[in-house]
Design an enzyme around this catalytic site. Structure first.
Site, PDB file in Angstrom:
ATOM      1  N   ASP A 179     -25.251  42.742 122.091  1.00 45.58           N
ATOM      2  CA  ASP A 179     -24.276  43.019 123.148  1.00 45.58           C
ATOM      3  C   ASP A 179     -24.671  42.267 124.416  1.00 45.58           C
ATOM      4  OD1 ASP A 179     -22.880  44.654 121.469  1.00 45.58           O
ATOM      5  OD2 ASP A 179     -23.548  46.542 122.348  1.00 45.58           O
ATOM      6  N   GLU A 263     -17.984  49.902 113.708  1.00 44.69           N
ATOM      7  CA  GLU A 263     -18.359  50.108 112.311  1.00 44.69           C
ATOM      8  C   GLU A 263     -18.071  51.523 111.847  1.00 44.69           C
ATOM      9  OE1 GLU A 263     -22.153  47.035 112.738  1.00 44.69           O
ATOM     10  OE2 GLU A 263     -22.444  49.209 112.836  1.00 44.69           O
ATOM     11  N   THR A 422     -21.896  42.678 105.730  1.00 40.03           N
ATOM     12  CA  THR A 422     -22.735  41.758 106.495  1.00 40.03           C
ATOM     13  C   THR A 422     -24.027  41.444 105.739  1.00 40.03           C
ATOM     14  OG1 THR A 422     -23.681  41.400 108.689  1.00 40.03           O
ATOM     15  CG2 THR A 422     -23.858  43.610 107.776  1.00 40.03           C
ATOM     16  N   GLU A 460     -19.855  38.606 106.628  1.00 42.07           N
ATOM     17  CA  GLU A 460     -20.279  38.097 107.934  1.00 42.07           C
ATOM     18  C   GLU A 460     -21.781  37.891 107.914  1.00 42.07           C
ATOM     19  OE1 GLU A 460     -19.207  40.900 110.920  1.00 42.07           O
ATOM     20  OE2 GLU A 460     -17.048  40.671 110.610  1.00 42.07           O
ATOM     21  N   LEU A 463     -26.959  38.204 112.112  1.00 40.34           N
ATOM     22  CA  LEU A 463     -27.604  37.665 113.299  1.00 40.34           C
ATOM     23  C   LEU A 463     -27.101  36.260 113.573  1.00 40.34           C
ATOM     24  CD1 LEU A 463     -31.283  38.678 112.426  1.00 40.34           C
ATOM     25  CD2 LEU A 463     -29.751  39.871 113.999  1.00 40.34           C
TER      26      LEU A 463
END
Length: 546
Positions: A179, A263, A422, A460, A463
Site C-alpha cells: 500500500d 480479498e 495469486t 496474478e 509481489l
C-alpha cells in the site's frame, strides 16, 4: 521529456523504417485521438473471481519439506490436450497505481498516464486494472457518487485501444504490504463506526480494524439506515448506470471487493502499527458483537452453548508460530470436535458473505457483457504444517486433512465465476525455511480445486517482480493449466526501466503464445527502441512517465 522504451520484440514492421544499425530501429509512435464509440456490447454474462495477496519480500533459501501436505487432485493431460492448452492466448492486464485518482477527486498525472497507456498498448498488453475506491467516490455523503475522474480514465483507455478491469474497492487502502498511499473509508462511514465500533472486525484483545465493515452486520442497517449489503449494491448500480455505454466493450471485468485488500478473507494479518509480521499465524476476527451473536446462536443450535462464548482461547497472537500455540500445534485442538465446529462456522460465514455480494453484483451486471471478479488471498506461509494456521485465521478452512479451496471454487463455479489466484510467480526455494512456505504447493492445490469444481482460473503475481525467474514461473503455471487471464502487479517507474521493460514485453509476447516459452532470453540481440509521444492539436507533446 520523452519516454524511451527498449524491447526485444518489434512492435512495427521494420521494413517501414530505416535502421541506424543492423540491430536497432528507432521510430516515433503517434496515437491520434479517436472519436470512435465503443463497440457493441457482447451479451455474455460470464463472471470472474480475482485473487491478490499481500506478501513478504522474497528470500532465496532452502524450503522445508519435512511434512507432506494432503495430496491435491492431480490431473493428467494427453499430448493433444497439452498442445491445445499451449495454443491458448493468455491476455495480460496491468494494475494501475493505487493512487490513480487523488484524494481531491482528480485523475493523477494524466499526461504521464497517456504515455504509459501508449507504451502498454505497444507491448501487446490487453488492458489495465484500476481501483474505484469507495472512500473517494461516495466520500461526501451517502448516495452521492463522484465518478468524474473514472470517466476521464475510461475514455483515455478506450482511446488507446485497451480494455479495463475495474475494482469495486469497498476497503481502505493503507496498512498492508504494497500500500503506497492512504485512502480510508468514506468519512460518513467512519463517523458511524465511531458511534458503533462493533461495525468493524475485532480481535480477541478488542483491537478494532477499520479496513472493512464486519460481515457480521451485513444485513443490519448500521450505515445511516442502510445495510452494508445495500450500500455495496447501490454503489455497483450507480457504476453500472454511469458507464453502461462502456460495459462489455471497454470495461470488460468488474472486480467486486469482498474484504480487506479487496480479498475474500478476514483481516487476520494486518501490518499497520506492527500488529502482524511475516510469517505470523494471525488472529481470528470474530469478537465484534454481531459475530459473537452469530457464534452463540450456532453453538446453541447444536446443544453446545459453552462453545459460543468466543473464539479459541488458546490460538496465540498475530506473530506466533503454530507450534507455539495449543490450538494450532501439530496435535492441537484445531483437529478436535470443537475445532471443527468453530472453523466450519468461521469459514462458512465468510463464504456466505462472498456469495451474497456476488449474487447481487450478478443481478446488476447481468447482460452487460462484463465478467465479475473478486480476490482470494494466497496465504502460503506455514502451508507445510498440519493446521495451516494462517489460512484458518483468514477464513480458509484448509488443513492437511481438509481441502478448503474446493468449497470456494464450487461457489464460484455455481455462479459462473472465474477463480483468480495469486502467488503465480513464487517458488518454494525463494522462501525462508522458518516460514514453512509452499506457494507452489498452494497454487497446485488451487488449480486442482478449480478443475474439480469446473471453475475457470486466472492469476496474478503477489509481489512486484521484474526478473526472468518470476516470469518463467508464471509461464510454467500458464502451460500446466490454461489461465483465463493474468494481471500483472503493478505499473510504476521501475517497470519501464530498460531491462525490466524488455523482460516484461517478452513475457507478454510469450503469454500471447500460450506460455510456450519456458525461459526468457538473456540478451536483446535484435532490440527495438520505441519513442512514445502523443498528438495535441496536431503538435507533438512529449510526456515523461512519472
Amino acid at each position: 521529456m520523452a519516454l524511451t522504451l527498449r524491447s526485444s520484440v518489434s512492435f512495427f514492421n521494420k521494413a517501414s523504417f530505416k535502421s541506424s544499425s543492423s540491430h536497432e530501429v528507432s521510430a516515433k509512435v503517434f496515437f491520434p485521438k479517436s472519436n470512435q464509440k465503443p463497440k457493441s456490447k457482447n451479451n455474455s454474462n460470464m463472471i470472474g473471481l480475482r485473487a491478490k495477496c499481500c506478501m513478504q519480500e522474497p528470500h532465496v533459501m532452502r524450503s522445508n519439506n519435512d511434512e507432506k501436505i494432503h495430496a491435491p487432485l492431480l490431473v493428467s493431460h494427453n499430448t493433444t490436450n497439452e498442445i491445445e492448452d499451449c495454443s491458448k492466448k493468455v491476455p495480460v492486464f496491468v494494475m494501475l497505481p493505487l493512487e490513480t485518482v487523488t484524494m481531491g477527486g482528480k485523475l493523477n498525472k494524466p499526461r504521464a498516464m497517456k504515455a504509459s497507456l501508449m507504451a502498454l498498448k505497444s507491448a501487446g498488453v490487453e488492458g489495465v486494472m484500476v481501483d474505484a475506491w469507495w472512500g473517494l467516490v461516495e466520500k461526501d455523503e451517502p448516495l452521492k457518487y463522484h465518478w468524474d475522474p473514472y470517466v476521464e480514465l475510461v475514455e483515455m483507455v478506450h482511446k488507446h485501444g485497451l480494455k479495463l478491469q475495474v475494482v469495486m474497492s469497498f476497503h481502505q487502502c493503507g496498512g498492508n504490504v504494497g500500500d503506497s498511499c492512504s485512502i480510508p473509508l468514506p468519512p460518513w462511514v467512519l463517523e458511524e463506526i465511531r458511534k458503533n465500533p462493533d461495525a468493524v472486525y475485532t480481535d480477541r484483545s478488542g483491537r478494532r480494524n477499520p479496513e472493512y465493515i464486519s460481515l457480521g452486520c451485513d444485513s443490519i442497517p448500521v450505515l445511516r439506515g442502510r445495510t452494508p449489503l445495500q450500500v455495496y449494491s447501490d454503489y455497483m448500480r450507480s457504476f453500472h448506470d454511469k458507464f453502461r455505454d462502456y460495459l462489455g466493450s471497454v470495461i470488460i471485468e468488474i472486480q467486486v471487493g469482498l474484504g480487506p485488500c479487496g480479498e475474500l478473507r478476514y483481516p487476520s494479518y494486518p501490518e499497520s502499527n506492527g500488529t502482524w509480521s511475516f510469517p505470523g499465524i494471525g488472529e481470528f476476527q470474530c469478537y465484534d458483537k454481531y459475530m459473537r451473536a452469530s457464534l452463540e446462536a450456532s453453538a446453541e443450535a447444536i446443544g453446545k452453548k459453552e462453545w459460543g462464548k468466543g473464539g479459541p482461547h488458546d490460538s496465540g497472537n498475530y506473530k506466533q508460530y503454530p507450534e507455539e500455540t495449543e490450538f494450532f500445534r501439530r496435535e492441537g485442538t484445531w483437529n478436535s470436535e470443537y475445532g471443527e465446529f468453530f472453523l466450519n462456522w468461521y469459514s462458512s460465514k465468510l463464504l456466505q458473505h462472498g456469495e451474497i455480494i456476488l449474487v447481487s453484483a450478478k443481478g446488476i451486471f447481468q447482460g452487460s457483457g462484463v465478467k465479475l471478479s473478486a480476490k482470494v488471498a494466497g496465504i502460503h506461509w506455514h502451508y507445510n504444517t498440519r493446521s495451516h494456521a494462517p489460512e484458518l485465521t483468514a477464513g480458509y478452512y484448509n488443513t492437511r486433512f481438509r481441502d478448503g479451496y474446493v468449497p470456494i471454487a464450487r461457489m464460484l463455479a455455481k455462479h459462473g465465476v472465474v477463480f483468480n489466484f495469486t502467488c503465480m510467480e513464487m517458488k518454494d526455494t525463494e522462501q525462508p525455511e522458518h516460514g514453512n512456505c509452499s506457494p507452489e504447493g498452494l497454487v497446485r492445490q488451487v488449480k486442482a480445486a478449480a478443475l474439480k469444481a469446473g471453475a475457470e482460473l486466472a492469476g496474478e503475481n503477489a509481489l512486484e517482480r521484474y526478473d526472468e525467474s518470476a516470469y518463467g514461473q508464471v509461464l510454467s503455471t500458464s502451460r500446466s493449466h490454461g489461465l483465463a487471464s493474468f494481471t500483472y502487479l503493478r505499473m510504476n517507474k521501475r517497470l519501464f526501466e530498460g531491462e525490466n521493460w524488455r523482460r516484461f514485453v517478452e513475457f507478454v509476447k510469450s503469454m500471447s503464445e500460450g506460455g510456450r516459452r519456458g525461459r526468457l532470453p538473456y540478451d536483446d540481440s535484435n532490440g527495438t527502441q520505441v519513442y512514445v509521444g502523443h498528438i495535441n492539436n496536431y503538435e507533438q507533446e512529449e510526456v515523461s512517465l512519472v
